[in-house]
Design an enzyme around this catalytic site. Structure first.
Site, PDB file in Angstrom:
ATOM      1  N   CYS A  31      -4.212 -62.239   8.828  1.00 15.15           N
ATOM      2  CA  CYS A  31      -2.755 -62.667   8.055  1.00 15.15           C
ATOM      3  C   CYS A  31      -3.335 -63.559   7.253  1.00 15.15           C
ATOM      4  O   CYS A  31      -2.672 -64.440   8.107  1.00 15.15           O
ATOM      5  CB  CYS A  31      -1.563 -62.696   8.729  1.00 15.15           C
ATOM      6  N   CYS A  34      -0.140 -66.268   7.685  1.00  6.29           N
ATOM      7  CA  CYS A  34      -0.472 -65.798   8.571  1.00  6.29           C
ATOM      8  C   CYS A  34      -1.693 -67.838   9.382  1.00  6.29           C
ATOM      9  O   CYS A  34      -0.525 -68.796   9.848  1.00  6.29           O
ATOM     10  CB  CYS A  34      -0.607 -65.437  10.052  1.00  6.29           C
TER      11      CYS A  34
END
Length: 108
Positions: A31, A34
Protein backbone atom coordinates in the site's frame (compact mmCIF):
# COMPACT_ATOMS: atom_id res chain seq x y z
CA UNK A 1 12.46 4.79 15.74
CA UNK A 2 10.34 1.96 14.40
CA UNK A 3 6.87 0.99 15.52
CA UNK A 4 6.43 -2.59 16.80
CA UNK A 5 4.35 -5.06 14.80
CA UNK A 6 1.33 -6.61 16.47
CA UNK A 7 -0.44 -9.87 15.70
CA UNK A 8 -3.27 -12.02 16.86
CA UNK A 9 -0.99 -13.87 19.29
CA UNK A 10 -0.04 -10.79 21.32
CA UNK A 11 -2.96 -8.46 20.54
CA UNK A 12 -4.91 -9.05 23.73
CA UNK A 13 -1.96 -8.53 26.04
CA UNK A 14 -0.36 -5.56 24.23
CA UNK A 15 -3.52 -3.77 23.09
CA UNK A 16 -6.66 -4.80 24.93
CA UNK A 17 -5.01 -5.08 28.36
CA UNK A 18 -2.76 -2.02 28.02
CA UNK A 19 -2.99 0.56 30.78
CA UNK A 20 -2.32 3.39 28.31
CA UNK A 21 -4.15 4.05 25.02
CA UNK A 22 -2.94 2.06 22.02
CA UNK A 23 -3.06 3.18 18.40
CA UNK A 24 -3.05 0.28 15.93
CA UNK A 25 -2.17 1.06 12.31
CA UNK A 26 -3.71 -1.54 9.99
CA UNK A 27 -1.57 -1.45 6.85
CA UNK A 28 0.13 -3.54 4.13
CA UNK A 29 3.60 -3.27 2.56
CA UNK A 30 2.15 -3.01 -0.98
CA UNK A 31 0.00 0.00 0.00
CA UNK A 32 1.73 3.16 -1.23
CA UNK A 33 -0.29 5.44 0.99
CA UNK A 34 0.50 3.25 4.01
CA UNK A 35 4.22 3.63 3.26
CA UNK A 36 3.81 7.42 2.97
CA UNK A 37 2.00 7.53 6.32
CA UNK A 38 4.61 5.36 8.05
CA UNK A 39 7.04 8.23 8.90
CA UNK A 40 4.13 10.12 10.50
CA UNK A 41 3.30 7.08 12.63
CA UNK A 42 6.97 6.84 13.67
CA UNK A 43 6.99 10.55 14.61
CA UNK A 44 3.86 10.08 16.70
CA UNK A 45 5.46 7.12 18.46
CA UNK A 46 8.25 9.43 19.64
CA UNK A 47 6.01 12.44 20.36
CA UNK A 48 3.54 10.48 22.51
CA UNK A 49 6.08 8.23 24.25
CA UNK A 50 4.74 7.12 27.63
CA UNK A 51 1.21 8.41 26.88
CA UNK A 52 0.32 6.31 23.82
CA UNK A 53 1.55 2.96 22.57
CA UNK A 54 1.61 2.53 18.79
CA UNK A 55 1.55 -0.81 16.97
CA UNK A 56 1.26 -1.87 13.32
CA UNK A 57 -0.82 -4.79 12.06
CA UNK A 58 -0.02 -6.04 8.55
CA UNK A 59 -3.37 -7.10 7.10
CA UNK A 60 -1.71 -9.69 4.84
CA UNK A 61 0.02 -11.39 7.77
CA UNK A 62 -2.92 -10.93 10.17
CA UNK A 63 -6.10 -11.20 8.05
CA UNK A 64 -8.18 -12.57 10.94
CA UNK A 65 -7.25 -9.59 13.09
CA UNK A 66 -8.16 -7.14 10.31
CA UNK A 67 -11.42 -8.99 9.68
CA UNK A 68 -12.34 -8.94 13.35
CA UNK A 69 -12.33 -5.10 13.20
CA UNK A 70 -13.94 -4.92 9.73
CA UNK A 71 -10.92 -3.20 8.19
CA UNK A 72 -11.84 -2.64 4.55
CA UNK A 73 -9.62 0.33 3.66
CA UNK A 74 -5.99 0.84 4.55
CA UNK A 75 -4.46 2.56 6.26
CA UNK A 76 -7.00 2.51 9.07
CA UNK A 77 -5.99 3.62 12.53
CA UNK A 78 -7.75 2.23 15.59
CA UNK A 79 -7.49 3.78 19.03
CA UNK A 80 -8.00 1.35 21.89
CA UNK A 81 -8.51 2.71 25.40
CA UNK A 82 -9.09 0.32 28.26
CA UNK A 83 -12.79 -0.16 28.88
CA UNK A 84 -13.93 1.83 25.84
CA UNK A 85 -15.14 0.84 22.41
CA UNK A 86 -12.29 1.41 19.94
CA UNK A 87 -12.58 4.39 17.59
CA UNK A 88 -11.09 4.48 14.12
CA UNK A 89 -9.79 6.88 11.49
CA UNK A 90 -9.72 5.77 7.85
CA UNK A 91 -6.94 6.98 5.53
CA UNK A 92 -5.86 10.16 7.32
CA UNK A 93 -4.48 12.74 4.91
CA UNK A 94 -2.04 14.55 7.22
CA UNK A 95 -0.30 14.33 10.58
CA UNK A 96 -2.50 17.11 11.97
CA UNK A 97 -5.60 15.05 11.17
CA UNK A 98 -4.22 12.20 13.28
CA UNK A 99 -3.15 14.44 16.17
CA UNK A 100 -6.53 16.23 16.16
CA UNK A 101 -8.30 12.85 16.19
CA UNK A 102 -6.17 11.69 19.11
CA UNK A 103 -6.90 14.91 21.00
CA UNK A 104 -10.66 14.56 20.34
CA UNK A 105 -10.41 11.11 21.92
CA UNK A 106 -8.57 12.22 25.03
CA UNK A 107 -4.96 11.52 24.07
CA UNK A 108 -2.83 14.64 24.49
Amino acid sequence: MSVTAIGKANFEQEVLQSEIPVLVDFWAPWCGYCRRLSPVIDQLDSAYEGRLSIRKADIDEEPELADSYDVETIPTLFLFQKGKEPVYLVAPQAKVQVTDWLKENGVE
